[in-house]
Motif scaffolding. Sequence first.
Motif, PDB file in Angstrom:
ATOM      1  N   LEU A  95     -13.512  42.494-106.710  1.00  0.00           N
ATOM      2  CA  LEU A  95     -13.752  42.858-105.287  1.00  0.00           C
ATOM      3  C   LEU A  95     -12.789  43.905-104.743  1.00  0.00           C
ATOM      4  CD1 LEU A  95     -14.389  39.112-103.857  1.00  0.00           C
ATOM      5  CD2 LEU A  95     -16.306  41.018-104.271  1.00  0.00           C
ATOM      6  N   LYS A  96     -11.807  44.540-105.629  1.00  0.00           N
ATOM      7  CA  LYS A  96     -10.888  45.401-105.100  1.00  0.00           C
ATOM      8  C   LYS A  96     -11.633  46.598-104.509  1.00  0.00           C
ATOM      9  CE  LYS A  96      -6.305  46.589-105.413  1.00  0.00           C
ATOM     10  NZ  LYS A  96      -5.359  45.432-104.636  1.00  0.00           N
ATOM     11  N   GLY A  97     -11.255  46.836-103.173  1.00  0.00           N
ATOM     12  CA  GLY A  97     -11.628  47.895-102.461  1.00  0.00           C
ATOM     13  C   GLY A  97     -13.175  47.690-101.961  1.00  0.00           C
ATOM     14  N   VAL A  98     -13.755  46.474-102.101  1.00  0.00           N
ATOM     15  CA  VAL A  98     -14.995  46.155-101.798  1.00  0.00           C
ATOM     16  C   VAL A  98     -15.057  45.788-100.256  1.00  0.00           C
ATOM     17  CG1 VAL A  98     -17.166  44.935-102.096  1.00  0.00           C
ATOM     18  CG2 VAL A  98     -16.000  46.030-104.072  1.00  0.00           C
ATOM     19  N   ALA A  99     -15.619  46.462 -99.062  1.00  0.00           N
ATOM     20  CA  ALA A  99     -15.433  45.985 -97.797  1.00  0.00           C
ATOM     21  C   ALA A  99     -17.124  45.711 -97.522  1.00  0.00           C
ATOM     22  CB  ALA A  99     -14.764  46.865 -97.296  1.00  0.00           C
ATOM     23  N   ASP A 100     -18.049  46.662 -97.609  1.00  0.00           N
ATOM     24  CA  ASP A 100     -19.256  46.743 -97.114  1.00  0.00           C
ATOM     25  C   ASP A 100     -20.283  47.226 -97.815  1.00  0.00           C
ATOM     26  OD1 ASP A 100     -20.933  46.867 -94.867  1.00  0.00           O
ATOM     27  OD2 ASP A 100     -20.389  49.108 -94.590  1.00  0.00           O
ATOM     28  N   ILE A 101     -21.319  46.060 -98.133  1.00  0.00           N
ATOM     29  CA  ILE A 101     -22.356  46.248 -98.881  1.00  0.00           C
ATOM     30  C   ILE A 101     -23.326  45.924 -98.262  1.00  0.00           C
ATOM     31  CG2 ILE A 101     -23.488  45.781-101.008  1.00  0.00           C
ATOM     32  CD1 ILE A 101     -20.882  45.175-102.478  1.00  0.00           C
ATOM     33  N   TRP A 102     -24.428  46.759 -97.925  1.00  0.00           N
ATOM     34  CA  TRP A 102     -25.835  46.453 -97.477  1.00  0.00           C
ATOM     35  C   TRP A 102     -26.942  47.068 -98.642  1.00  0.00           C
ATOM     36  CZ3 TRP A 102     -30.102  49.345 -96.211  1.00  0.00           C
ATOM     37  CH2 TRP A 102     -31.257  48.700 -95.605  1.00  0.00           C
ATOM     38  N   GLY A 103     -27.951  46.495 -98.683  1.00  0.00           N
ATOM     39  CA  GLY A 103     -29.053  47.243 -99.604  1.00  0.00           C
ATOM     40  C   GLY A 103     -30.279  46.590 -98.848  1.00  0.00           C
ATOM     41  N   PRO A 104     -31.334  47.379 -99.139  1.00  0.00           N
ATOM     42  CA  PRO A 104     -32.646  47.188 -98.442  1.00  0.00           C
ATOM     43  C   PRO A 104     -33.495  45.984 -99.364  1.00  0.00           C
ATOM     44  CG  PRO A 104     -32.876  49.153 -99.645  1.00  0.00           C
ATOM     45  CD  PRO A 104     -31.522  48.852 -99.613  1.00  0.00           C
ATOM     46  N   THR A 105     -32.973  45.767-100.320  1.00  0.00           N
ATOM     47  CA  THR A 105     -33.646  44.617-101.467  1.00  0.00           C
ATOM     48  C   THR A 105     -33.358  43.340-100.749  1.00  0.00           C
ATOM     49  OG1 THR A 105     -31.926  44.824-103.003  1.00  0.00           O
ATOM     50  CG2 THR A 105     -33.872  45.849-103.634  1.00  0.00           C
ATOM     51  N   ASP A 106     -34.291  42.496-100.796  1.00  0.00           N
ATOM     52  CA  ASP A 106     -33.825  41.137-100.110  1.00  0.00           C
ATOM     53  C   ASP A 106     -33.163  40.174-101.094  1.00  0.00           C
ATOM     54  OD1 ASP A 106     -36.349  38.788-101.309  1.00  0.00           O
ATOM     55  OD2 ASP A 106     -36.323  40.979-102.000  1.00  0.00           O
ATOM     56  N   VAL A 107     -32.542  39.130-100.573  1.00  0.00           N
ATOM     57  CA  VAL A 107     -31.987  37.953-100.977  1.00  0.00           C
ATOM     58  C   VAL A 107     -32.683  37.285-102.135  1.00  0.00           C
ATOM     59  CG1 VAL A 107     -30.082  36.052-100.673  1.00  0.00           C
ATOM     60  CG2 VAL A 107     -30.342  37.936 -99.190  1.00  0.00           C
ATOM     61  N   TYR A 108     -32.319  37.010-103.326  1.00  0.00           N
ATOM     62  CA  TYR A 108     -32.901  36.070-104.111  1.00  0.00           C
ATOM     63  C   TYR A 108     -32.410  34.607-103.817  1.00  0.00           C
ATOM     64  CZ  TYR A 108     -34.916  39.138-107.562  1.00  0.00           C
ATOM     65  OH  TYR A 108     -35.895  40.319-108.480  1.00  0.00           O
ATOM     66  N   THR A 109     -33.508  33.722-104.037  1.00  0.00           N
ATOM     67  CA  THR A 109     -33.145  32.203-104.162  1.00  0.00           C
ATOM     68  C   THR A 109     -32.308  31.902-105.237  1.00  0.00           C
ATOM     69  OG1 THR A 109     -34.973  31.706-102.976  1.00  0.00           O
ATOM     70  CG2 THR A 109     -33.751  29.822-104.151  1.00  0.00           C
TER      71      THR A 109
END
Length: 350
Positions: A216-230
């Motif tokens: 997670l080093k340097g990771v702050a903002d992730i968004w993507g258009p694929t949906d969440v898996y169960t």
Amino acid sequence: MQNKLSAFCCSFVVLWFGFICCAGETTSNSEQQAQQSEEWVTYTGNTGPGKGKHIVLISGDEEYRSEEALPMLAQILAKRLGFTCTVLFSLDPQSGVIDPNQQTNIPGLEALENADLMVIFTRFRELPPEQMRYIDDYLMAGKPVIGLRTATHAFHYSRNKEDQYAKYDFQSGVPGWENGFGSIVLGETWVSHHGDHGNEGTRAVINETHAAHPILKGVADIWGPTDVYTVGALNDATVLLYGQSTSGMSADAPINTEKEMMPIAWTRTYQLPGGNAGKAFTTTMGASIDFQSADLRRLLVNACFWATGLETAATQQVDVSVVSPYSPTMFGFDEFKRGQFPVDFRLERD
């Protein structure tokens, strides 16, 4: 005499034209044969913390454009960070063209014999034993694995259910291999779409309990258009990121508060029956279009550092910008670019 001369000239022109056409056809055939003969692409790492390490990235899914995402990721790992990377593709065995719908042929898996890391992004593959044995040997040795998106259901043996590697099937009922590769190695198999597929995206939320993890080093903002898996009950996993469903497929879409968060990135230790223990990282994100997020690229780069024992190399200063122009295709069945060969992903200078 004049008629004979005219006839001779016409014959000469026809022969010359035919020669030119044949020569052009020969060149075209030669070029095509050269394209077909290169069944994978390798990027050489020269300098960086990963120098001397070999990563094999295996693409092959029908929907999420792994054949675009993995060459892009491999170029970053090689040219920015020094890893040597080999990218494999699902190929049509006759033409050699990249065909994500070809579920039974991924040439080059013998590269796993000297690999330090396997990155897998496949869906419902049913590889023949002469190819699958390299994956099996690699995992039996307990070497590190990174799985992206559909890797939870990487294999599906619908043609030959008696195959010796049918135990890898995502629905496997073989004792000790229940739910196959996804469950045994990554910690979860395919369950369902938790988000509204094609209408909702994924917003990542850091698990504060493990916020100091090197991945997670340097990771702050992730968004993507694929949906969440169960994701159900993970097997002995450390969850690094949770995913919230966004009511819309844009980065500024609001969170769908009616849906609970699901794990979208985690680590664990795996061990095949009779094999050695190894470490695995999984994310259910990873469609080619998701990788427009720089922090998702950083997450994967950090995961490669972690998997290869180079955790200290994961810093905020690591360059995760793309190496060559990257215009990912929107996910969707049969939306892949036709007529591409592995050679098309080569860098001009490598």
